[in-house]
Motif scaffolding. Structure first.
Motif, PDB file in Angstrom:
ATOM      1  N   GLN A   6       4.241  -4.907 -14.392  1.00  0.00           N
ATOM      2  CA  GLN A   6       3.514  -4.376 -15.222  1.00  0.00           C
ATOM      3  C   GLN A   6       2.492  -3.970 -15.063  1.00  0.00           C
ATOM      4  O   GLN A   6       1.132  -3.529 -15.341  1.00  0.00           O
ATOM      5  N   VAL A   7       3.122  -2.958 -13.941  1.00  0.00           N
ATOM      6  CA  VAL A   7       1.783  -2.550 -13.002  1.00  0.00           C
ATOM      7  C   VAL A   7       1.693  -0.534 -13.509  1.00  0.00           C
ATOM      8  O   VAL A   7       2.073  -0.041 -13.567  1.00  0.00           O
ATOM      9  N   TYR A   8       0.219  -0.701 -13.397  1.00  0.00           N
ATOM     10  CA  TYR A   8       0.149   0.588 -13.885  1.00  0.00           C
ATOM     11  C   TYR A   8      -0.711   1.624 -12.960  1.00  0.00           C
ATOM     12  O   TYR A   8      -1.854   0.841 -12.275  1.00  0.00           O
ATOM     13  N   PHE A   9      -0.730   2.923 -12.169  1.00  0.00           N
ATOM     14  CA  PHE A   9      -1.589   3.221 -11.568  1.00  0.00           C
ATOM     15  C   PHE A   9      -1.866   5.014 -12.040  1.00  0.00           C
ATOM     16  O   PHE A   9      -0.588   5.847 -12.485  1.00  0.00           O
ATOM     17  N   LYS A  10      -2.699   5.655 -11.415  1.00  0.00           N
ATOM     18  CA  LYS A  10      -3.488   7.352 -11.662  1.00  0.00           C
ATOM     19  C   LYS A  10      -3.993   7.199 -10.822  1.00  0.00           C
ATOM     20  O   LYS A  10      -4.817   6.564 -10.051  1.00  0.00           O
ATOM     21  N   TYR A  11      -3.443   8.648  -9.960  1.00  0.00           N
ATOM     22  CA  TYR A  11      -4.707   9.309  -8.423  1.00  0.00           C
ATOM     23  C   TYR A  11      -6.269   9.433  -9.258  1.00  0.00           C
ATOM     24  O   TYR A  11      -7.167   9.852  -8.821  1.00  0.00           O
ATOM     25  N   ASP A  12      -6.379   9.951 -10.483  1.00  0.00           N
ATOM     26  CA  ASP A  12      -7.259  10.577 -11.328  1.00  0.00           C
ATOM     27  C   ASP A  12      -7.279  10.011 -12.676  1.00  0.00           C
ATOM     28  O   ASP A  12      -7.027   9.637 -13.680  1.00  0.00           O
ATOM     29  N   ALA A  13      -8.683   9.112 -12.250  1.00  0.00           N
ATOM     30  CA  ALA A  13      -8.942   8.511 -13.736  1.00  0.00           C
ATOM     31  C   ALA A  13      -9.749   9.548 -14.692  1.00  0.00           C
ATOM     32  O   ALA A  13      -9.187   9.155 -15.902  1.00  0.00           O
ATOM     33  N   GLN A  14      -9.543  10.417 -14.262  1.00  0.00           N
ATOM     34  CA  GLN A  14     -10.013  11.694 -15.992  1.00  0.00           C
ATOM     35  C   GLN A  14      -9.091  11.736 -16.552  1.00  0.00           C
ATOM     36  O   GLN A  14      -9.118  12.807 -17.339  1.00  0.00           O
ATOM     37  N   LEU A  53      -3.332   0.096  -0.328  1.00  0.00           N
ATOM     38  CA  LEU A  53      -3.419   0.947   0.911  1.00  0.00           C
ATOM     39  C   LEU A  53      -4.744   1.609  -0.870  1.00  0.00           C
ATOM     40  O   LEU A  53      -4.965   2.891  -0.955  1.00  0.00           O
ATOM     41  N   LEU A  54      -3.781   1.675  -2.702  1.00  0.00           N
ATOM     42  CA  LEU A  54      -4.314   2.256  -3.134  1.00  0.00           C
ATOM     43  C   LEU A  54      -4.399   0.421  -3.988  1.00  0.00           C
ATOM     44  O   LEU A  54      -3.189  -0.058  -3.985  1.00  0.00           O
ATOM     45  N   GLU A  55      -5.184   1.313  -5.392  1.00  0.00           N
ATOM     46  CA  GLU A  55      -5.679  -0.066  -6.303  1.00  0.00           C
ATOM     47  C   GLU A  55      -5.211   0.264  -7.315  1.00  0.00           C
ATOM     48  O   GLU A  55      -4.774   1.513  -8.136  1.00  0.00           O
ATOM     49  N   ALA A  56      -4.421  -1.024  -7.823  1.00  0.00           N
ATOM     50  CA  ALA A  56      -3.382  -0.556  -9.622  1.00  0.00           C
ATOM     51  C   ALA A  56      -4.707  -0.010 -10.264  1.00  0.00           C
ATOM     52  O   ALA A  56      -5.690  -0.755 -10.359  1.00  0.00           O
ATOM     53  N   GLN A  66       0.339 -14.215  -3.351  1.00  0.00           N
ATOM     54  CA  GLN A  66      -0.761 -14.559  -3.364  1.00  0.00           C
ATOM     55  C   GLN A  66      -1.017 -13.299  -4.664  1.00  0.00           C
ATOM     56  O   GLN A  66      -0.528 -12.620  -3.834  1.00  0.00           O
ATOM     57  N   VAL A  67      -1.722 -13.278  -5.242  1.00  0.00           N
ATOM     58  CA  VAL A  67      -2.491 -12.277  -5.568  1.00  0.00           C
ATOM     59  C   VAL A  67      -2.858 -11.331  -5.091  1.00  0.00           C
ATOM     60  O   VAL A  67      -3.960 -12.150  -4.223  1.00  0.00           O
ATOM     61  N   LEU A  68      -3.011 -10.126  -4.973  1.00  0.00           N
ATOM     62  CA  LEU A  68      -3.731  -9.279  -4.442  1.00  0.00           C
ATOM     63  C   LEU A  68      -4.853  -9.101  -5.134  1.00  0.00           C
ATOM     64  O   LEU A  68      -4.964  -8.764  -6.114  1.00  0.00           O
TER      65      LEU A  68
END
Length: 273
Positions: A6-14, A53-56, A66-68
Motif C-alpha cells: 500500500q505504497v503512495y508517493f507524489k513528487y509535489d507535496a502541494q 532514492l525517493l521516500e514514500a 528489513q523495513v526500509l
C-alpha cells in the motif's frame, strides 16, 4: 526479497495527485520480475523507492526482511545494485578497472579485496581484456557490460535493470540479456527489470504491468503475450511469433506460441502431423 504494501508517493507535496497509488507487490528471492507500462506509469519511481532514492508518502517497503527506514537504508542499499539506461551516466573512473572499483572504495574494502572483486566481475562479463581502457572508447554494449561488472563487484542480492538494454542494438540487447540470465543462475540473483524489450520480458518469471501509478496486472510472460491486441495498450508490441501466426492466418485457438513452439507447429503441418 522485496515487498511493497500500500505504497503512495507524489513528487509535489502541494499537489493532490499521486505518482504511485496503493502500490503493492512482492518479488521472491532468485526471481526475475519485469515491470512494464507506458512512460509516466510509475515504473522508475517504484524502483527508486525500493533503494531509498525517493521516500514514500505512506505504506511499507521491505527488502530482505528489513523495513526500509532511515536506520536501515544503508544496510538495504548494500543489497541492491542499479544498472541504468545510459551507462555513461554511471562512469566516474578514468579506466574500466577504476570504474568497477569505485563502489568498492566507497565501502572501504581493502586494496587486495578490491583487486579480487574487480578481476572476478570483469571475467564474469567478458571484459577482462579492456581492464585498462577508457570507458568512453567502448561500444554501447561494452559500456553496459562494464556497468554490470560494477554492480556485480558489490556482490548484491538484488540487481535492478532500469531500461538497461534500451540504448543497445538488437544483438547487443540479446547478448546482455543472455549474460544476465547466466549470472542470475550462477549467483541466485534477484532481478527486477524495467523494460519494453519483449526478449527481456520473455525471460521473466513474472510481469508486473503498471498504468497511471497503479499495478493493473501481475501475470506470467506467456499469459501476457496471449493478450494479442491488448499488448499495444500496455506499451508493448506483439511478439514476432504472434505477428507471424496472424500473417499465416493460423487458428486463433492455438493461443500464444513461442518462436520454437511455432516452428514445431509449422513443421508438423508440413509433415502432415
Amino acid at each position: 526479497m522485496i515487498d511493497l504494501k500500500q505504497v503512495y508517493f507524489k513528487y509535489d507535496a502541494q499537489r493532490e495527485d499521486y505518482a504511485l497509488t496503493n502500490l503493492s507487490f512482492h518479488v521472491k528471492q532468485g526471481e526475475w520480475v519485469s515491470i512494464i507500462g507506458h512512460n509516466g506509469s510509475g515504473k522508475s519511481t517504484a524502483v527508486r523507492l525500493i533503494d531509498g532514492l525517493l521516500e514514500a508518502h505512506s505504506g511499507e517497503i521491505r527488502v530482505a526482511g528489513q523495513v526500509l527506514s532511515e536506520e536501515t537504508i544503508w544496510a538495504i542499499r548494500r543489497k541492491i545494485a542499479f544498472v541504468f539506461q545510459n551507462p555513461d551516466n554511471q562512469f566516474v573512473g578514468s579506466t574500466v578497472e577504476d570504474d568497477v572499483a569505485f563502489g568498492l572504495e566507497n565501502q572501504g574494502l581493502s586494496h587486495e579485496e578490491m583487486e579480487k572483486r574487480v578481476t572476478e566481475a570483469l571475467d564474469l562479463v567478458g571484459m577482462s581484456a579492456y581492464r585498462t581502457k577508457e570507458p568512453a572508447r567502448l561500444s554501447g554494449g561494452q559500456k553496459q557490460r562494464v556497468a554490470i561488472a560494477g554492480a556485480l563487484a558489490l556482490q548484491p542480492e538484488i540487481i535492478i535493470l532500469d531500461e538497461a538494454t534500451s540504448m543497445l542494438d538488437p544483438k547487443g540487447r540479446l547478448d546482455l540479456i543472455t549474460l544476465m540470465k547466466q549470472l542470475r543462475t550462477r549467483s541466485n540473483l534477484t532481478v527486477l527489470s524495467i523494460t519494453h524489450d519483449l526478449d527481456e520480458v520473455a525471460l521473466s518469471d513474472r510481469v508486473l504491468v503498471m498504468k497511471k501509478g497503479q499495478l493493473v496486472l501481475d501475470t506470467t510472460p506467456r499469459e501476457l503475450f496471449a493478450k494479442g491486441d491488448e499488448l499495444l495498450d500496455l506499451g508493448l508490441d506483439k511478439p514476432f511469433s504472434s505477428q507471424l501466426a496472424e500473417a499465416l492466418a493460423l487458428d486463433e485457438q492455438l493461443g500464444y506460441l513461442s518462436e520454437k513452439e511455432l516452428e514445431d507447429y509449422l513443421w508438423g503441418l508440413h509433415l502432415g502431423e
